[in-house]
Design a protein around this motif. Structure first.
Motif, PDB file in Angstrom:
ATOM      1  N   GLU A   1      -3.965  -4.933  12.520  1.00 33.28           N
ATOM      2  CA  GLU A   1      -3.620  -6.198  11.875  1.00 33.28           C
ATOM      3  C   GLU A   1      -3.220  -6.011  10.408  1.00 33.28           C
ATOM      4  O   GLU A   1      -2.615  -6.887   9.811  1.00 33.28           O
ATOM      5  CB  GLU A   1      -4.803  -7.171  11.951  1.00 33.28           C
ATOM      6  CG  GLU A   1      -5.281  -7.457  13.364  1.00 33.28           C
ATOM      7  CD  GLU A   1      -4.247  -8.225  14.171  1.00 33.28           C
ATOM      8  OE1 GLU A   1      -3.654  -9.174  13.639  1.00 33.28           O
ATOM      9  OE2 GLU A   1      -4.039  -7.846  15.341  1.00 33.28           O
ATOM     10  N   SER A   2      -3.567  -4.871   9.831  1.00 30.07           N
ATOM     11  CA  SER A   2      -3.296  -4.645   8.403  1.00 30.07           C
ATOM     12  C   SER A   2      -2.024  -3.817   8.230  1.00 30.07           C
ATOM     13  O   SER A   2      -1.433  -3.332   9.184  1.00 30.07           O
ATOM     14  CB  SER A   2      -4.471  -3.910   7.760  1.00 30.07           C
ATOM     15  OG  SER A   2      -4.475  -2.554   8.161  1.00 30.07           O
ATOM     16  N   ASP A   3      -1.633  -3.641   6.983  1.00 28.93           N
ATOM     17  CA  ASP A   3      -0.492  -2.785   6.640  1.00 28.93           C
ATOM     18  C   ASP A   3      -0.970  -1.443   6.103  1.00 28.93           C
ATOM     19  O   ASP A   3      -0.274  -0.796   5.341  1.00 28.93           O
ATOM     20  CB  ASP A   3       0.369  -3.468   5.563  1.00 28.93           C
ATOM     21  CG  ASP A   3       1.130  -4.656   6.115  1.00 28.93           C
ATOM     22  OD1 ASP A   3       1.456  -4.642   7.308  1.00 28.93           O
ATOM     23  OD2 ASP A   3       1.386  -5.590   5.342  1.00 28.93           O
ATOM     24  N   ILE A   4      -2.168  -1.046   6.491  1.00 25.89           N
ATOM     25  CA  ILE A   4      -2.752   0.195   5.996  1.00 25.89           C
ATOM     26  C   ILE A   4      -2.541   1.297   7.026  1.00 25.89           C
ATOM     27  O   ILE A   4      -2.946   1.177   8.173  1.00 25.89           O
ATOM     28  CB  ILE A   4      -4.250   0.012   5.693  1.00 25.89           C
ATOM     29  CG1 ILE A   4      -4.422  -1.076   4.626  1.00 25.89           C
ATOM     30  CG2 ILE A   4      -4.873   1.320   5.258  1.00 25.89           C
ATOM     31  CD1 ILE A   4      -5.840  -1.522   4.425  1.00 25.89           C
TER      32      ILE A   4
ATOM     33  N   TYR B   1       0.866  -1.171   0.000  1.00 24.66           N
ATOM     34  CA  TYR B   1       0.000   0.000   0.000  1.00 24.66           C
ATOM     35  C   TYR B   1       0.905   1.224   0.000  1.00 24.66           C
ATOM     36  O   TYR B   1       1.921   1.248   0.696  1.00 24.66           O
ATOM     37  CB  TYR B   1      -0.883   0.042   1.246  1.00 24.66           C
ATOM     38  CG  TYR B   1      -1.858  -1.099   1.324  1.00 24.66           C
ATOM     39  CD1 TYR B   1      -3.089  -1.035   0.684  1.00 24.66           C
ATOM     40  CD2 TYR B   1      -1.548  -2.256   2.040  1.00 24.66           C
ATOM     41  CE1 TYR B   1      -3.983  -2.086   0.754  1.00 24.66           C
ATOM     42  CE2 TYR B   1      -2.436  -3.311   2.113  1.00 24.66           C
ATOM     43  CZ  TYR B   1      -3.652  -3.220   1.469  1.00 24.66           C
ATOM     44  OH  TYR B   1      -4.537  -4.265   1.537  1.00 24.66           O
TER      45      TYR B   1
ATOM     46  N   ASP C   1      -6.618  -0.323  11.672  1.00 25.67           N
ATOM     47  CA  ASP C   1      -6.694  -1.763  11.859  1.00 25.67           C
ATOM     48  C   ASP C   1      -5.258  -2.224  12.066  1.00 25.67           C
ATOM     49  O   ASP C   1      -4.477  -2.286  11.123  1.00 25.67           O
ATOM     50  CB  ASP C   1      -7.315  -2.431  10.639  1.00 25.67           C
ATOM     51  CG  ASP C   1      -7.348  -3.944  10.744  1.00 25.67           C
ATOM     52  OD1 ASP C   1      -6.896  -4.501  11.778  1.00 25.67           O
ATOM     53  OD2 ASP C   1      -7.801  -4.577   9.784  1.00 25.67           O
TER      54      ASP C   1
END
Length: 156
Positions: free
Chosen positions: A111-114, A32, A109
């Motif tokens: 847990e995400s890479d965002i 991302y 979040d």
């Protein structure tokens, strides 16, 4: 007509940048975009498209060339801010941040890479040009780096 909107259809420059983020992720499916580079005029267009107050200035100035120095640049910009009449905006929500709290703020979040999109001012770039990039953690270089040209005079 509102500023920062595309003349042909009224779409905001911010929404166009979101499309660039989606395209970036499609091209580099495991990444991302985390950094958005543009010159100060293009950052001003982005601010206008977000209906930012006139006392808000978008983007962190680069101090070490054409890429973000995660140690030096925030320090130097913080020192500059002390003497400025502007409040600086160094990041905006990612196009992939889709959860919002009751006040309309994007939720992370973990847990995400965002992450939010870091706004970086590179005045060596042309007007109406943006660069999306993903920095690496080990050497500061950017693994994926895409420059996008936006048609000049397309926005009011």
């Amino acid at each position: 007509m509102s500023k920062g909107r595309r003349k042909s259809d009224g779409k905001t420059f911010r929404d166009v940048v979101k499309n660039f983020e989606f395209d970036f992720h499609v091209t580099f499916s495991t990444e991302y975009a985390l950094n958005l580079y543009a010159n100060s005029m293009t950052m001003a267009l982005l601010a206008k498209s977000n209906d930012a107050a006139p006392f808000l200035m978008y983007g962190m100035d680069l101090t070490q060339g054409k890429s973000f120095d995660a140690i030096q640049d925030p320090f130097v910009n913080h020192e500059i801010e002390k003497y400025s009449r502007y409040i600086y905006v160094y990041g905006i929500d990612s196009a992939f941040m889709t959860e919002f709290d009751e006040y309309g703020y994007p939720q992370f979040d973990e847990e995400s890479d965002i992450y939010p999109l870091t706004l970086l001012v590179d005045n060596t770039m042309r007007d109406n040009e943006v660069r999306l990039a993903v920095p690496t953690l080990d050497d500061g270089d950017e693994t994926e780096n895409v420059t996008i040209n936006v048609p000049q005079y397309e926005y009011a």
